[in-house]
Design a protein around this motif. Structure first.
Motif, PDB file in Angstrom:
ATOM      1  N   THR A 127       0.820  -1.219   0.000  1.00 27.35           N
ATOM      2  CA  THR A 127       0.000   0.000   0.000  1.00 27.35           C
ATOM      3  C   THR A 127       0.853   1.267   0.000  1.00 27.35           C
ATOM      4  O   THR A 127       0.570   2.227  -0.723  1.00 27.35           O
ATOM      5  CB  THR A 127      -0.940   0.006   1.218  1.00 27.35           C
ATOM      6  OG1 THR A 127      -1.775  -1.155   1.160  1.00 27.35           O
ATOM      7  CG2 THR A 127      -1.806   1.241   1.237  1.00 27.35           C
ATOM      8  N   ARG A 128       1.910   1.255   0.808  1.00 31.56           N
ATOM      9  CA  ARG A 128       2.766   2.439   0.900  1.00 31.56           C
ATOM     10  C   ARG A 128       3.385   2.779  -0.449  1.00 31.56           C
ATOM     11  O   ARG A 128       3.478   3.942  -0.837  1.00 31.56           O
ATOM     12  CB  ARG A 128       3.861   2.187   1.945  1.00 31.56           C
ATOM     13  CG  ARG A 128       4.877   3.307   2.113  1.00 31.56           C
ATOM     14  CD  ARG A 128       4.236   4.574   2.628  1.00 31.56           C
ATOM     15  NE  ARG A 128       5.235   5.585   2.954  1.00 31.56           N
ATOM     16  CZ  ARG A 128       4.975   6.868   3.046  1.00 31.56           C
ATOM     17  NH1 ARG A 128       3.746   7.311   2.858  1.00 31.56           N
ATOM     18  NH2 ARG A 128       5.928   7.722   3.346  1.00 31.56           N
ATOM     19  N   TRP A 129       3.802   1.761  -1.190  1.00 33.73           N
ATOM     20  CA  TRP A 129       4.422   1.993  -2.497  1.00 33.73           C
ATOM     21  C   TRP A 129       3.408   2.548  -3.489  1.00 33.73           C
ATOM     22  O   TRP A 129       3.725   3.425  -4.288  1.00 33.73           O
ATOM     23  CB  TRP A 129       5.014   0.687  -3.029  1.00 33.73           C
ATOM     24  CG  TRP A 129       5.982   0.045  -2.093  1.00 33.73           C
ATOM     25  CD1 TRP A 129       6.694   0.653  -1.096  1.00 33.73           C
ATOM     26  CD2 TRP A 129       6.341  -1.336  -2.056  1.00 33.73           C
ATOM     27  NE1 TRP A 129       7.482  -0.266  -0.444  1.00 33.73           N
ATOM     28  CE2 TRP A 129       7.290  -1.490  -1.007  1.00 33.73           C
ATOM     29  CE3 TRP A 129       5.968  -2.449  -2.794  1.00 33.73           C
ATOM     30  CZ2 TRP A 129       7.856  -2.723  -0.695  1.00 33.73           C
ATOM     31  CZ3 TRP A 129       6.539  -3.682  -2.491  1.00 33.73           C
ATOM     32  CH2 TRP A 129       7.471  -3.818  -1.457  1.00 33.73           C
ATOM     33  N   ILE A 130       2.195   2.018  -3.428  1.00 34.03           N
ATOM     34  CA  ILE A 130       1.130   2.519  -4.303  1.00 34.03           C
ATOM     35  C   ILE A 130       0.861   3.989  -4.013  1.00 34.03           C
ATOM     36  O   ILE A 130       0.748   4.817  -4.923  1.00 34.03           O
ATOM     37  CB  ILE A 130      -0.150   1.688  -4.112  1.00 34.03           C
ATOM     38  CG1 ILE A 130       0.084   0.240  -4.546  1.00 34.03           C
ATOM     39  CG2 ILE A 130      -1.317   2.304  -4.880  1.00 34.03           C
ATOM     40  CD1 ILE A 130      -1.029  -0.708  -4.154  1.00 34.03           C
ATOM     41  N   ASP A 131       0.759   4.332  -2.722  1.00 32.76           N
ATOM     42  CA  ASP A 131       0.471   5.719  -2.327  1.00 32.76           C
ATOM     43  C   ASP A 131       1.544   6.686  -2.818  1.00 32.76           C
ATOM     44  O   ASP A 131       1.267   7.864  -3.039  1.00 32.76           O
ATOM     45  CB  ASP A 131       0.348   5.822  -0.805  1.00 32.76           C
ATOM     46  CG  ASP A 131      -0.916   5.171  -0.269  1.00 32.76           C
ATOM     47  OD1 ASP A 131      -1.811   4.851  -1.073  1.00 32.76           O
ATOM     48  OD2 ASP A 131      -0.996   4.967   0.959  1.00 32.76           O
ATOM     49  N   GLN A 132       2.771   6.200  -2.962  1.00 35.55           N
ATOM     50  CA  GLN A 132       3.864   7.057  -3.419  1.00 35.55           C
ATOM     51  C   GLN A 132       3.976   7.108  -4.941  1.00 35.55           C
ATOM     52  O   GLN A 132       4.815   7.823  -5.476  1.00 35.55           O
ATOM     53  CB  GLN A 132       5.187   6.573  -2.824  1.00 35.55           C
ATOM     54  CG  GLN A 132       5.274   6.771  -1.321  1.00 35.55           C
ATOM     55  CD  GLN A 132       6.603   6.313  -0.744  1.00 35.55           C
ATOM     56  OE1 GLN A 132       7.286   5.465  -1.322  1.00 35.55           O
ATOM     57  NE2 GLN A 132       6.973   6.869   0.388  1.00 35.55           N
ATOM     58  N   GLY A 133       3.143   6.331  -5.629  1.00 34.71           N
ATOM     59  CA  GLY A 133       3.200   6.329  -7.083  1.00 34.71           C
ATOM     60  C   GLY A 133       4.398   5.584  -7.638  1.00 34.71           C
ATOM     61  O   GLY A 133       4.850   5.852  -8.758  1.00 34.71           O
ATOM     62  N   ALA A 134       4.902   4.596  -6.887  1.00 34.70           N
ATOM     63  CA  ALA A 134       6.063   3.823  -7.333  1.00 34.70           C
ATOM     64  C   ALA A 134       5.628   2.743  -8.315  1.00 34.70           C
ATOM     65  O   ALA A 134       4.704   1.978  -8.038  1.00 34.70           O
ATOM     66  CB  ALA A 134       6.769   3.194  -6.137  1.00 34.70           C
ATOM     67  N   HIS A 135       6.290   2.664  -9.461  1.00 33.33           N
ATOM     68  CA  HIS A 135       5.962   1.602 -10.419  1.00 33.33           C
ATOM     69  C   HIS A 135       6.779   0.341 -10.156  1.00 33.33           C
ATOM     70  O   HIS A 135       6.488  -0.712 -10.721  1.00 33.33           O
ATOM     71  CB  HIS A 135       6.162   2.088 -11.861  1.00 33.33           C
ATOM     72  CG  HIS A 135       7.577   2.389 -12.226  1.00 33.33           C
ATOM     73  ND1 HIS A 135       8.192   3.585 -11.924  1.00 33.33           N
ATOM     74  CD2 HIS A 135       8.513   1.650 -12.872  1.00 33.33           C
ATOM     75  CE1 HIS A 135       9.434   3.567 -12.375  1.00 33.33           C
ATOM     76  NE2 HIS A 135       9.666   2.413 -12.948  1.00 33.33           N
ATOM     77  N   GLU A 136       7.774   0.439  -9.266  1.00 25.37           N
ATOM     78  CA  GLU A 136       8.531  -0.740  -8.859  1.00 25.37           C
ATOM     79  C   GLU A 136       9.131  -0.485  -7.474  1.00 25.37           C
ATOM     80  O   GLU A 136       9.437   0.651  -7.113  1.00 25.37           O
ATOM     81  CB  GLU A 136       9.642  -1.066  -9.870  1.00 25.37           C
ATOM     82  CG  GLU A 136      10.617   0.074 -10.129  1.00 25.37           C
ATOM     83  CD  GLU A 136      11.622  -0.227 -11.224  1.00 25.37           C
ATOM     84  OE1 GLU A 136      11.663  -1.381 -11.705  1.00 25.37           O
ATOM     85  OE2 GLU A 136      12.385   0.688 -11.601  1.00 25.37           O
ATOM     86  N   ALA A 137       9.245  -1.554  -6.690  1.00 26.10           N
ATOM     87  CA  ALA A 137       9.765  -1.420  -5.322  1.00 26.10           C
ATOM     88  C   ALA A 137      10.312  -2.758  -4.860  1.00 26.10           C
ATOM     89  O   ALA A 137       9.971  -3.821  -5.400  1.00 26.10           O
ATOM     90  CB  ALA A 137       8.661  -0.947  -4.376  1.00 26.10           C
ATOM     91  N   ILE A 138      11.166  -2.703  -3.826  1.00 30.49           N
ATOM     92  CA  ILE A 138      11.756  -3.929  -3.269  1.00 30.49           C
ATOM     93  C   ILE A 138      12.090  -3.701  -1.794  1.00 30.49           C
ATOM     94  O   ILE A 138      12.468  -2.594  -1.398  1.00 30.49           O
ATOM     95  CB  ILE A 138      13.026  -4.329  -4.065  1.00 30.49           C
ATOM     96  CG1 ILE A 138      13.421  -5.774  -3.768  1.00 30.49           C
ATOM     97  CG2 ILE A 138      14.193  -3.386  -3.779  1.00 30.49           C
ATOM     98  CD1 ILE A 138      14.505  -6.299  -4.705  1.00 30.49           C
ATOM     99  N   GLU A 139      11.924  -4.727  -0.978  1.00 25.47           N
ATOM    100  CA  GLU A 139      12.288  -4.656   0.430  1.00 25.47           C
ATOM    101  C   GLU A 139      13.799  -4.831   0.596  1.00 25.47           C
ATOM    102  O   GLU A 139      14.433  -5.571  -0.157  1.00 25.47           O
ATOM    103  CB  GLU A 139      11.574  -5.743   1.237  1.00 25.47           C
ATOM    104  CG  GLU A 139      10.054  -5.663   1.195  1.00 25.47           C
ATOM    105  CD  GLU A 139       9.447  -6.572   0.142  1.00 25.47           C
ATOM    106  OE1 GLU A 139      10.114  -6.808  -0.897  1.00 25.47           O
ATOM    107  OE2 GLU A 139       8.305  -7.039   0.344  1.00 25.47           O
ATOM    108  N   ILE A 140      14.355  -4.131   1.599  1.00 31.18           N
ATOM    109  CA  ILE A 140      15.783  -4.275   1.910  1.00 31.18           C
ATOM    110  C   ILE A 140      15.959  -5.058   3.208  1.00 31.18           C
ATOM    111  O   ILE A 140      16.699  -6.035   3.264  1.00 31.18           O
ATOM    112  CB  ILE A 140      16.477  -2.908   2.057  1.00 31.18           C
ATOM    113  CG1 ILE A 140      16.282  -2.050   0.820  1.00 31.18           C
ATOM    114  CG2 ILE A 140      17.971  -3.100   2.332  1.00 31.18           C
ATOM    115  CD1 ILE A 140      16.848  -0.650   0.967  1.00 31.18           C
TER     116      ILE A 140
END
Length: 264
Positions: A127-140
């Motif tokens: 959800t957090r990534w969607i709210d930021q408008g990220a088209h790609e993301a990954i956990e560290i």
């Protein structure tokens, strides 16, 4: 169709594309169904998300009094490295702070306008990534409390951005990145307290937004200055509505505004 209620951040549902919903007291709106239709927004009054009073909104949907008093607006919300519940130390309400801070948190990389580092509760992925408008993301890393996530973010901010350029995100002037490579390069900078929680082999998450047409040069709608606006809705990205005339409206940035919607 007409809807009325206080604005809160849009709720989302995973899909291709993401489904967006506005929730009101006794109704809800699937915003995707408004695409390519005319939407009229009318500001009616303020309604603080905490006390419910018609007072000017200060920050995060709260009036000034509530913002400086309630536990859900403490400084550690925006600066997780200030979290102290793991030390049994109270900021505003220790019971609330333990409930929120002492749960698994994720430090992640997201690409919305550029690669940035961020922190969120595990339950808020993606959800957090969607709210930021990220088209790609990954956990560290996945750590057991908010403090460890916060100090990890602070350490990584010296080597990767921590802000989103919202204009770049909305015009979709973005470049795909290999976030696994980014994660691996940043591993050396993770604090030793958080290093045991490093995530070695997870893959990128790809996100598709419901956008028919991106703006070429964004114009931000401020309901305090323009209390009535009407335009054809062409997309939704992050927490923004995108209109045909390049106007964009930040729904989350307008939390606490009581509005009327008319769809035609």
């Amino acid at each position: 169709m007409q809807y009325e209620g206080v604005l809160k951040k849009m709720q989302t549902e995973i899909g291709s594309p993401i489904q967006y919903y506005m929730l009101f007291e006794s109704d809800f709106l699937n915003v995707n169904q408004v695409l390519d239709k005319t939407l009229k927004i009318e500001f009616i009054k303020h309604q603080c998300l905490n006390c419910g009073n018609d007072r000017p909104i200060y920050r995060q949907g709260f009036c000034r009094t509530c913002f400086f008093e309630i536990p859900s607006a403490g400084d550690w919300i925006m600066r997780p490295e200030l979290s102290t519940a793991h030390l049994d130390q109270e900021d505003r309400d220790l019971a609330y702070e333990k409930k929120v801070q002492l749960q698994p948190h994720i430090v992640y990389l997201a690409n919305s306008s550029n690669v940035k580092v961020g922190v969120t509760r595990k339950g808020q992925v993606p959800t957090r990534w969607i709210d930021q408008g990220a088209h790609e993301a990954i956990e560290i890393v996945e750590v057991p409390n908010r403090y460890l996530a916060g100090i990890t973010e602070v350490a990584l901010k010296d080597h990767v951005g921590d802000k989103t350029n919202w204009r770049t995100m909305l015009t979709n002037d973005v470049v795909d990145e290999n976030l696994q490579d980014w994660r691996n390069r940043l591993k050396q900078y993770i604090p030793k307290e958080a290093l045991p929680y490093y995530l070695e082999s997870n893959l990128e998450t790809q996100i598709e937004f419901p956008v028919l047409q991106y703006p070429t040069k964004v114009k931000s709608l401020n309901l305090s200055k323009t209390p009535t606006f009407e335009g054809k809705l062409m997309g939704i990205k992050g927490q923004y509505l995108i209109f045909e005339d390049n106007t964009v409206f930040n729904v989350r940035g307008s939390e606490g505004y009581y509005v009327g919607f008319t769809i035609s």
